[in-house]
Design a protein around this motif. Structure first.
Motif, PDB file in Angstrom:
ATOM      1  N   GLU A  75       0.829  -1.209   0.000  1.00  0.00           N
ATOM      2  CA  GLU A  75       0.000   0.000   0.000  1.00  0.00           C
ATOM      3  C   GLU A  75       0.864   1.260   0.000  1.00  0.00           C
ATOM      4  O   GLU A  75       0.593   2.208  -0.726  1.00  0.00           O
ATOM      5  CB  GLU A  75      -0.920   0.003   1.227  1.00  0.00           C
ATOM      6  CG  GLU A  75      -1.990  -1.073   1.214  1.00  0.00           C
ATOM      7  CD  GLU A  75      -3.066  -0.831   0.156  1.00  0.00           C
ATOM      8  OE1 GLU A  75      -3.175   0.308  -0.330  1.00  0.00           O
ATOM      9  OE2 GLU A  75      -3.784  -1.789  -0.179  1.00  0.00           O
ATOM     10  N   ASN A  87       1.270   4.112  -2.990  1.00  0.00           N
ATOM     11  CA  ASN A  87       1.055   5.547  -2.792  1.00  0.00           C
ATOM     12  C   ASN A  87       2.222   6.346  -3.361  1.00  0.00           C
ATOM     13  O   ASN A  87       2.034   7.379  -3.991  1.00  0.00           O
ATOM     14  CB  ASN A  87       0.894   5.863  -1.306  1.00  0.00           C
ATOM     15  CG  ASN A  87      -0.510   5.547  -0.804  1.00  0.00           C
ATOM     16  OD1 ASN A  87      -1.429   5.352  -1.602  1.00  0.00           O
ATOM     17  ND2 ASN A  87      -0.666   5.485   0.511  1.00  0.00           N
ATOM     18  N   LYS A 130      -7.465  10.840  -5.156  1.00  0.00           N
ATOM     19  CA  LYS A 130      -7.376  10.169  -6.447  1.00  0.00           C
ATOM     20  C   LYS A 130      -8.695   9.958  -7.169  1.00  0.00           C
ATOM     21  O   LYS A 130      -8.773  10.079  -8.377  1.00  0.00           O
ATOM     22  CB  LYS A 130      -6.669   8.824  -6.274  1.00  0.00           C
ATOM     23  CG  LYS A 130      -5.235   9.042  -5.828  1.00  0.00           C
ATOM     24  CD  LYS A 130      -4.601   7.789  -5.300  1.00  0.00           C
ATOM     25  CE  LYS A 130      -3.321   8.159  -4.540  1.00  0.00           C
ATOM     26  NZ  LYS A 130      -2.738   7.005  -3.869  1.00  0.00           N
ATOM     27  N   GLY A 175      -3.965   3.065  -5.920  1.00  0.00           N
ATOM     28  CA  GLY A 175      -4.908   3.050  -4.793  1.00  0.00           C
ATOM     29  C   GLY A 175      -6.017   4.030  -5.100  1.00  0.00           C
ATOM     30  O   GLY A 175      -5.840   4.946  -5.875  1.00  0.00           O
ATOM     31  N   ALA A 200      -5.821   2.971   2.979  1.00  0.00           N
ATOM     32  CA  ALA A 200      -4.555   2.400   3.429  1.00  0.00           C
ATOM     33  C   ALA A 200      -3.966   3.130   4.628  1.00  0.00           C
ATOM     34  O   ALA A 200      -3.708   2.520   5.674  1.00  0.00           O
ATOM     35  CB  ALA A 200      -3.558   2.364   2.282  1.00  0.00           C
TER      36      ALA A 200
END
Ligand code: ADP
Ligand code: MG
Length: 614
Positions: A31, A35, A81, A95, A100
Motif C-alpha cells: 500500500e 502511494n 485520487k 490506490g 490504506a
C-alpha cells in the motif's frame, strides 16, 4: 437464557476493517509503495526491521503532501485520487479507496513526514493506533517518508498470526521483486536490518529489473518476448528448459503495470512453452501485459491481486501464441555443461551387462570396457555413463555377492505381474521400430518395448535403491556457486538444517550467493543446481522437504537421464536394456505410470492371420 448476539463496539469494527487491508508487513509495504508510485516517485527505498513487524520505512521522491492535507490523509475514505477518475473501473492509479493510511495507522505507530516539491517547509504527523499525536512543521527532504513501527501492537490476535520475522521478511522481499519487475522505471532499494537486499537501477528496462533479482547467469538464458494479439501488448522474458522451476513462484505477471496473479495467464504461458519444459516443471517468466482498462476487472478484491478478463479464452490463446512464437525462435538449449563430461563416479564397476564376462577380480575393470548402453552417433555420449550406473546397481558387483533385490513397498504387488516374470526363456531382440520400440521375441510371444519408458524405470529403481541404502549425500566434483534471489536465499538460511539432512551441503557465500558442495545421492551431479533450487521452492511453499517429492525428484531425474524415444541405439544396447528388464526386478510400467511393454502372443498372431480359428 439471555441473548448472546452483541453489536461490536466501533473501535473493534475499525480494527477488523484495518486487518482486512493490512494483513501483514508485506501488504502494508504494498500500500505504501503504491502511494509513492501514485505520487510520481522515481526512487523508492523500503527499509524493514524484524520482518517489518518492528519497522517499515518507505521513502520516496514523489509529489509530497501539503500541510493542509496532512490531517485528511488519516481519515477513512479520504483520497486525492478518485475525483480525478471518471469511473471506478477506469482508475489508473494504484490506490483509490482512501483506506490504506488510516488502516495502517490504526494498528501501528505511524510517523508521516513530507515536503511538497517547491515548498519551503515540510510537515510531520505522528499517529498512534489511529489517534493523532501531533502535526508539526518539520524539516524534510522533497517527497514523503512513512515510518510504521510495531505493526499490530494493539491487535494481538493479528500479531499472533504472523510468521517468524524471517518468513515475513521473505514475503516482503517477494513483494519487492514484484514491484521492481512491474515498475522498471523506478529505482527500488530494499534493506533489512540495514543490509541491502535489492537495488534496481530504474532505467526503464525489464532486463535490468530481472538482473537485479535473478543475477546475470539466469538473465542470459531467458528468452525475450515481444508480441501483440487480441488487443494486448505482451512484453517480457520467459525461461524454459533448465530455467524452468519446480513451482509457479517465479511467474510474474503485470497488467497495465500492476502485479497480478492469474491462473489463466499461467496456463497460457505453460501452453505456449509446451514441449520446451519438462512435465512437472513450470516456466519462469516476467511478462508485462498492456490492454485497455475496459477489458479487465482488477477490482475483485481490495488487495487487487486477482484479475478477471472479459474475454478469457481470447486472452489465453493470444498470450499462448505470443509465447509459443518467442520460444520457437529461441535456439534449442544446449544441455547443462556437466552433461558434456562423463559422470565418472565409480567407473570401476562398468562392464556388468554380461555378468559371465565380468572378471573375477575388480582390478581389471577401470580399463573402460564396453558400456551397457551407448547411444549411436559421434561425439560424447553422456547417457552411456548414466546407463552404466543403472547396470552397476542391477548386476552383481565384482567379487561381491549380488545385493538383495530392492523392492519399493507401494509398488510391490505389480512386480509380480506374471506376464513379465513368467518366462525365464531367453529374450531375443529382433530390431527396433521408429527408434523407439524395441521388438523382441521371447518364447511364444512378441514384445514391443518402449525404450525410454524402460530405461527410465531401470534408472528409477536404481536411484531409489541407492537413495535407501547409500550415504545420503554425494559430493560434487566441482562445487557450484550460484546466486539466489532473496526469498530463495532466505529459505536457504532458514532451512539450512533441513537441507543438510536431505543431503544438500551448501555454504553461505554472502550477498545472496551460495556454494553447493553435495546433493542427495539420488539426484546426481547433473541435476545438482536445479534440484537445489527445487528444494528451496518446496521449502518456501510448505516449510519442509517431504519424501513424496523426493520420489518425484527421482522420477524426474530418471526421466531426464533415460534414453529418449527416437534416439538411435546400437543393437547390443537394445539387447542389454531388454535383458535388464528380464532381470526380473523391473516393474512393467514407467515411473509415470505408462506401460513399458506391449505383448502379442503367437496365438493372437495366428488368429489374426486366420491360420487358426477361435
Ligand atoms: P488512496 O491511496 O486510496 O488515496 P491512502 O490512504 O493510501 O488512500 O492515501 C490517502 C492519500 O494520502 C492519497 O490519496 C494521497 O493524496 C496521500 N498520500 C499517501 N501517501 C502519499 C505519498 N507517498 N506521496 C504523496 N501523497 C501521498
Ligand atoms: Mg493508497
Amino acid at each position: 437464557m439471555s441473548g448472546t448476539i452483541k453489536v461490536l463496539p466501533p473501535d473493534v469494527v475499525e480494527l477488523i476493517a484495518a486487518g482486512e487491508v493490512v494483513e501483514r508487513p508485506a501488504s502494508c509495504i504494498k500500500e505504501l509503495v503504491e502511494n509513492s508510485l501514485d505520487a510520481g516517485a522515481t526512487a523508492v527505498t523500503v527499509a524493514i526491521e524484524g520482518g517489518g513487524l518492528d519497522l517499515i520505512r518507505v521513502t520516496d521522491n514523489g509529489a509530497g503532501i501539503s500541510p493542509e492535507d496532512m490531517r485528511l490523509v488519516f481519515l477513512p475514505h479520504a483520497t486525492s485520487k478518485l475525483n480525478r477518475a471518471e469511473e471506478l473501473h477506469s482508475v489508473t492509479t494504484l490506490g483509490f479507496r482512501g483506506e490504506a493510511i488510516p488502516s495502517i495507522a490504526r494498528v501501528s505507530k505511524m510517523t508521516l513526514t513530507s515536503r511538497q516539491k517547491g515548498s519551503a517547509a515540510g510537515v510531520k504527523a505522528v499517529n498512534e493506533g489511529g489517534q493523532m499525536v501531533s502535526i508539526t512543521e518539520a524539516a524534510a527532504a522533497e517527497g514523503t517518508q512513512v515510518s510504521v513501527r510495531d505493526l499490530f501492537y494493539n491487535a494481538p490476535v493479528r500479531r499472533d498470526f504472523m510468521k517468524k520475522p524471517q518468513r515475513e521478511a521473505a514475503l516482503c522481499a517477494d513483494l519487492l521483486q514484484q514491484l521492481i519487475l512491474s515498475s522498471p522505471h523506478v529505482a527500488f532499494r530494499l534493506t533489512a536490518q540495514g543490509k541491502q537486499l535489492y537495488s534496481s537501477p530504474g532505467d526503464g528496462k525489464l532486463e535490468s529489473a530481472m538482473l537485479s533479482i535473478y543475477g546475470v547467469e539466469a538473465l542470459k538464458a531467458l528468452i525475450p518476448v515481444d508480441g501483440a494479439g487480441a488487443g494486448m501488448l505482451v512484453r517480457g522474458l520467459v525461461g524454459i528448459g533448465e530455467q524452468a522451476r519446480g513451482n509457479r513462484n517465479h511467474q510474474h505477471f503485470f497488467l497495465n503495470g500492476r502485479a497480478v496473479r492469474s491462473t489463466l495467464l499461467s496456463r497460457a504461458v505453460e501452453e505456449g512453452c509446451r514441449h520446451r519444459v519438462m512435465v512437472g516443471r513450470f516456466p519462469l517468466c516476467a511478462l508485462s501485459i498492456t490492454l485497455p482498462y475496459e477489458a479487465v476487472d482488477v477490482n475483485v478484491h481490495p488487495n487487487k491481486w486477482e484479475v478477471r478478463f472479459q474475454r478469457e479464452q481470447q486472452v489465453q490463446d493470444a498470450v499462448a501464441d505470443i509465447i509459443r512464437q518467442a520460444v520457437s525462435e529461441a535456439p534449442l538449449q544446449s544441455p547443462p555443461p556437466l552433461f558434456d563430461q562423463p559422470i565418472l563416479r565409480e567407473e570401476a564397476r562398468v562392464a556388468r551387462v554380461q555378468p559371465e564376462d565380468t572378471p573375477k577380480t575388480p582390478s581389471v575393470a577401470p580399463a573402460a570396457p564396453e558400456p551397457a548402453v551407448v547411444p549411436a552417433g559421434d561425439g560424447p555420449a553422456p547417457r552411456a555413463f548414466i546407463a552404466r550406473d543403472a547396470a552397476q546397481e542391477r548386476l552383481p558387483r565384482c567379487a561381491e555377492p549380488a545385493p538383495p533385490p530392492v523392492v519399493i513397498k507401494e509398488e510391490a504387488e505389480q512386480i509380480h505381474n506374471p506376464q513379465v516374470r513368467q518366462a525365464q526363456t531367453q529374450l531375443k531382440v529382433l530390431g527396433v521400430a521408429f527408434h523407439t520400440y524395441i521388438i523382441a521375441q521371447q518364447g511364444e510371444r512378441l514384445l514391443l518395448i518402449d525404450q525410454h519408458a524402460l530405461h527410465e524405470r531401470l534408472l528409477f529403481d536404481s536411484l531409489m535403491a541407492s537413495a535407501h541404502t547409500r550415504q545420503p549425500a554425494q559430493t560434487l566434483l566441482l562445487p557450484q556457486v550460484l546466486e539466489l534471489d532473496y526469498p530463495d536465499y532466505q529459505a536457504f538460511l532458514a532451512y539450512r538444517k533441513d537441507l543438510e539432512e536431505a543431503g544438500f551441503e551448501v555454504e553461505d557465500f554472502g550477498h545472496r550467493a551460495v556454494r553447493l558442495m553435495s546433493v542427495p545421492v539420488e539426484l546426481g551431479e547433473p541435476l545438482a543446481m536445479r534440484s537445489f533450487l527445487d528444494a528451496l521452492d518446496e521449502l518456501r511453499d510448505s516449510g519442509r522437504l517431504d519424501g513424496k517429492s523426493k520420489r518425484e525428484r527421482i522420477i524426474m531425474a530418471a526421466c531426464k537421464h533415460a534414453v529418449k524415444g527416437g534416439e538411435r541405439l546400437p543393437e547390443h544396447a537394445l539387447q542389454a536394456l531388454a535383458d535388464m528388464m528380464m532381470d526380473g526386478q523391473t516393474i512393467p510400467s514407467c515411473p509415470h505410470g505408462r506401460p513399458i511393454v506391449l505383448e502379442l502372443t503367437r496365438r493372437e498372431l495366428e488368429r489374426r492371420f486366420k491360420r487358426i480359428q477361435d
